[in-house]
Design a protein around this motif. Structure first.
Motif, mmCIF file in Angstrom:
data_model
loop_
_atom_site.group_PDB
_atom_site.id
_atom_site.type_symbol
_atom_site.label_atom_id
_atom_site.label_comp_id
_atom_site.label_asym_id
_atom_site.label_seq_id
_atom_site.Cartn_x
_atom_site.Cartn_y
_atom_site.Cartn_z
ATOM 1 N N MET A 148 0.857 -1.194 0.000
ATOM 2 C CA MET A 148 0.000 0.000 0.000
ATOM 3 C C MET A 148 0.895 1.246 0.000
ATOM 4 O O MET A 148 1.851 1.329 0.769
ATOM 5 N N THR A 149 0.603 2.189 -0.855
ATOM 6 C CA THR A 149 1.421 3.395 -0.948
ATOM 7 C C THR A 149 0.887 4.462 -0.002
ATOM 8 O O THR A 149 -0.298 4.776 -0.018
ATOM 9 N N ASP A 150 1.778 5.013 0.827
ATOM 10 C CA ASP A 150 1.340 6.095 1.696
ATOM 11 C C ASP A 150 2.098 7.365 1.323
ATOM 12 O O ASP A 150 2.838 7.395 0.332
ATOM 13 N N ASP A 151 1.907 8.418 2.136
ATOM 14 C CA ASP A 151 2.541 9.688 1.783
ATOM 15 C C ASP A 151 4.068 9.600 1.825
ATOM 16 O O ASP A 151 4.755 10.292 1.083
ATOM 17 N N LEU A 152 4.602 8.718 2.652
ATOM 18 C CA LEU A 152 6.065 8.542 2.665
ATOM 19 C C LEU A 152 6.547 7.951 1.339
ATOM 20 O O LEU A 152 7.534 8.403 0.754
ATOM 21 N N ASP A 153 5.809 6.952 0.881
ATOM 22 C CA ASP A 153 6.174 6.377 -0.424
ATOM 23 C C ASP A 153 6.076 7.437 -1.520
ATOM 24 O O ASP A 153 6.919 7.481 -2.425
ATOM 25 N N THR A 154 5.044 8.269 -1.426
ATOM 26 C CA THR A 154 4.874 9.323 -2.436
ATOM 27 C C THR A 154 6.094 10.242 -2.446
ATOM 28 O O THR A 154 6.608 10.607 -3.513
ATOM 29 N N LEU A 155 6.569 10.567 -1.261
ATOM 30 C CA LEU A 155 7.752 11.428 -1.194
ATOM 31 C C LEU A 155 8.997 10.718 -1.712
ATOM 32 O O LEU A 155 9.794 11.292 -2.464
ATOM 33 N N LEU A 156 9.135 9.472 -1.328
ATOM 34 C CA LEU A 156 10.337 8.728 -1.750
ATOM 35 C C LEU A 156 10.386 8.571 -3.270
ATOM 36 O O LEU A 156 11.468 8.513 -3.862
ATOM 37 N N GLN A 157 9.179 8.496 -3.876
ATOM 38 C CA GLN A 157 9.163 8.377 -5.336
ATOM 39 C C GLN A 157 9.691 9.641 -6.013
ATOM 40 O O GLN A 157 10.013 9.636 -7.203
ATOM 41 N N LYS A 158 9.770 10.721 -5.253
ATOM 42 C CA LYS A 158 10.287 11.967 -5.846
ATOM 43 C C LYS A 158 11.802 11.936 -6.036
ATOM 44 O O LYS A 158 12.350 12.770 -6.758
ATOM 45 N N LEU A 159 12.437 11.011 -5.336
ATOM 46 C CA LEU A 159 13.902 10.953 -5.476
ATOM 47 C C LEU A 159 14.250 10.617 -6.922
ATOM 48 O O LEU A 159 13.804 9.592 -7.444
ATOM 49 N N PRO A 160 15.005 11.475 -7.571
ATOM 50 C CA PRO A 160 15.323 11.184 -8.976
ATOM 51 C C PRO A 160 16.200 9.942 -9.108
ATOM 52 O O PRO A 160 17.014 9.667 -8.225
ATOM 53 N N ARG A 161 15.972 9.225 -10.182
ATOM 54 C CA ARG A 161 16.785 8.026 -10.452
ATOM 55 C C ARG A 161 18.190 8.475 -10.817
ATOM 56 O O ARG A 161 18.393 9.278 -11.732
ATOM 57 N N ARG A 162 19.171 7.975 -10.110
ATOM 58 C CA ARG A 162 20.565 8.338 -10.400
ATOM 59 C C ARG A 162 21.116 7.378 -11.452
ATOM 60 O O ARG A 162 20.979 6.162 -11.327
ATOM 61 N N THR A 163 21.743 7.939 -12.449
ATOM 62 C CA THR A 163 22.277 7.086 -13.508
ATOM 63 C C THR A 163 23.773 6.855 -13.305
ATOM 64 O O THR A 163 24.493 7.744 -12.842
ATOM 65 N N THR A 164 24.195 5.702 -13.645
ATOM 66 C CA THR A 164 25.599 5.328 -13.469
ATOM 67 C C THR A 164 26.479 6.190 -14.370
ATOM 68 O O THR A 164 26.262 6.242 -15.589
ATOM 69 N N PRO A 165 27.462 6.882 -13.818
ATOM 70 C CA PRO A 165 28.364 7.658 -14.674
ATOM 71 C C PRO A 165 29.105 6.747 -15.659
ATOM 72 O O PRO A 165 29.454 5.615 -15.310
ATOM 73 N N ALA A 166 29.309 7.276 -16.854
ATOM 74 C CA ALA A 166 29.972 6.469 -17.889
ATOM 75 C C ALA A 166 31.361 6.028 -17.443
ATOM 76 O O ALA A 166 31.806 4.916 -17.761
ATOM 77 N N SER A 167 32.039 6.919 -16.693
ATOM 78 C CA SER A 167 33.410 6.573 -16.266
ATOM 79 C C SER A 167 33.386 5.369 -15.325
ATOM 80 O O SER A 167 34.253 4.490 -15.407
ATOM 81 N N LEU A 168 32.385 5.309 -14.448
ATOM 82 C CA LEU A 168 32.297 4.166 -13.533
ATOM 83 C C LEU A 168 31.976 2.897 -14.317
ATOM 84 O O LEU A 168 32.579 1.843 -14.094
ATOM 85 N N ARG A 169 31.020 3.025 -15.227
ATOM 86 C CA ARG A 169 30.657 1.848 -16.035
ATOM 87 C C ARG A 169 31.889 1.318 -16.770
ATOM 88 O O ARG A 169 32.132 0.111 -16.816
ATOM 89 N N ALA A 170 32.666 2.238 -17.324
ATOM 90 C CA ALA A 170 33.874 1.811 -18.055
ATOM 91 C C ALA A 170 34.849 1.104 -17.119
ATOM 92 O O ALA A 170 35.448 0.083 -17.488
ATOM 93 N N ARG A 171 35.000 1.654 -15.896
ATOM 94 C CA ARG A 171 35.943 1.031 -14.949
ATOM 95 C C ARG A 171 35.487 -0.379 -14.579
ATOM 96 O O ARG A 171 36.282 -1.308 -14.531
ATOM 97 N N ILE A 172 34.174 -0.521 -14.346
ATOM 98 C CA ILE A 172 33.652 -1.841 -13.951
ATOM 99 C C ILE A 172 33.818 -2.831 -15.113
ATOM 100 O O ILE A 172 34.193 -3.984 -14.912
ATOM 101 N N GLU A 173 33.546 -2.337 -16.319
ATOM 102 C CA GLU A 173 33.676 -3.243 -17.471
ATOM 103 C C GLU A 173 35.126 -3.651 -17.692
ATOM 104 O O GLU A 173 35.405 -4.783 -18.066
ATOM 105 N N ARG A 174 36.039 -2.699 -17.429
ATOM 106 C CA ARG A 174 37.462 -3.041 -17.569
ATOM 107 C C ARG A 174 37.856 -4.099 -16.534
ATOM 108 O O ARG A 174 38.615 -5.007 -16.835
ATOM 109 N N MET A 175 37.326 -3.965 -15.330
ATOM 110 C CA MET A 175 37.596 -4.976 -14.296
ATOM 111 C C MET A 175 37.128 -6.331 -14.781
ATOM 112 O O MET A 175 37.794 -7.344 -14.609
ATOM 113 N N HIS A 176 35.976 -6.310 -15.402
ATOM 114 C CA HIS A 176 35.360 -7.543 -15.892
ATOM 115 C C HIS A 176 36.238 -8.162 -16.980
ATOM 116 O O HIS A 176 36.513 -9.362 -16.968
#
Lengths: 200, 159
Positions: A1-29
């Motif tokens: 069940m969604t309450d007002d706290l959930d409504t607020l938490l949904q406002k948090l913008p989705r953070r996207t993985t920086p390309a530099s981090l993705r590149a570092r992780i892929e290089r590790m791989h």
């Protein structure tokens, strides 16, 4: 069940993985995979090398080696000659001396024949461009010809041995020092190999 | 089925998102995610194929984060363990920055359980990630949410 706290938490913008981090992780791989890939490549190379080595030793699939083709042709000439054996066997000590004066080398064959492979006799033959001593053994109703000839100037494989089947015949050709040997018959390869071992 | 390293790449975005709100800044989040992958690859043999990779990675992330906060002591230990019996309606016009700030005021584990719940982890996955008994995860989440609600209510009152 969604309450007002959930409504607020949904406002948090989705953070996207920086390309530099993705590149570092892929290089590790990739770095992690490299040793495994190298190990796999080395294993494949080793496997292929073993297959080639075994293939060379047994040479079951040797494509029409000229040494084998010649052995089969010469075997057929012996079989279809009007007098296939010029000396009937009374044992190797009778057959070997018969070649003296007929060849410019001394064939080294010590196997006298036995119940499984009785020696039938011998004759002079030609192997490619040279004279050869042909010893004929028998296996049940099949004849087996052993050609002994000088081994120089022939296209020997690195292993000095080739075994193959061609036109329904099996042949094993090998070199021991200055002498070459070609064992050929329509008996099965394992039986021919058994005789080869007796000859060594 | 790919290698664990390959499969783990599919969870990179989720890991970074959680790490970003756990740490509060991009640079720390990047370090945390990288540390998570290093630990995951080192511990590859301990991962049981067929079990939940996302929960396993989140657990590593959470542990790395806890280790980090223990070292730096940047985060204050707050009262998320106290059940909130004074719940009041929240103003839903609060800005994302306020919500983020309130989150950062929570203790690390309270923040972690809220963020992992937001990622849609099931109770079992949450329990795996938080390394606690499945029977206790509900109450831990409830306490953490209550603590967050308390802070957000304070912002709503202009605190």
């Amino acid at each position: 069940m969604t309450d007002d706290l959930d409504t607020l938490l949904q406002k948090l913008p989705r953070r996207t993985t920086p390309a530099s981090l993705r590149a570092r992780i892929e290089r590790m791989h990739v770095r992690r995979r490299e040793p495994r890939n190298i190990a796999i490549a080395l294993a494949v190379i080793a496997f292929v090398a073993v297959i080639l080595f075994v293939s060379r030793r047994t040479n079951q699939t040797s494509p029409e080696s000229p040494l084998v083709a010649e052995a089969v042709n010469d075997h057929l000439r012996v079989l279809y000659a009007s007098h296939p054996l010029e000396i009937e066997s009374g044992g190797i000590h009778q057959v070997k001396p018969w070649f003296e004066g007929r060849l410019d080398f001394a064939p080294i064959v010590t196997f006298d024949g036995d119940a499984d492979f009785p020696l039938q006799g011998g004759t002079i033959a030609y192997y490619i461009d040279r004279k050869a001593a042909a010893f004929v053994y028998k296996r049940n109703l099949h004849l087996i010809t052993l050609f002994v000839f000088q081994s120089h100037d022939l296209p020997w494989p690195r292993s000095d041995r080739v075994a193959s089947e061609t036109r329904g015949f099996h042949a094993i050709v090998w070199r021991t020092g200055d002498l070459g040997y070609a064992l050929v018959s329509d008996v099965a390869m394992p039986e021919l190999t058994t005789l080869e071992h007796k000859l060594h | 089925m790919g290698s664990l390293a390959t499969d783990a790449l599919a969870h990179l975005d989720a890991l970074f998102h959680v790490a970003r709100y756990l740490t509060g800044d991009d640079a720390s989040a990047e370090d945390l995610v990288q540390q998570t992958y290093v630990r995951a690859l080192e511990a590859e043999t301990t991962f049981e194929r067929g079990t939940n990779l996302r929960a396993w990675l989140m657990r590593i992330l959470r542990n790395a984060f806890i280790d980090q906060t223990r070292r730096t002591k940047h985060t204050s230990e707050l009262d998320e363990d106290m059940p909130d019996d004074r719940a009041e309606p929240l103003r839903t016009d609060l800005a994302a920055a306020d919500i983020e700030r309130a989150l950062l005021e929570l203790a690390p584990d309270a923040r972690a359980v809220i963020l992992l719940d937001l990622e849609g982890l099931s109770e079992k996955e949450l329990a795996d990630a938080m390394e606690c008994e499945p029977g206790t995860i509900k109450s831990r989440l409830s306490r953490a949410r209550a603590a967050l609600r308390k802070r957000l209510a304070a912002y709503g009152r202009g605190a």
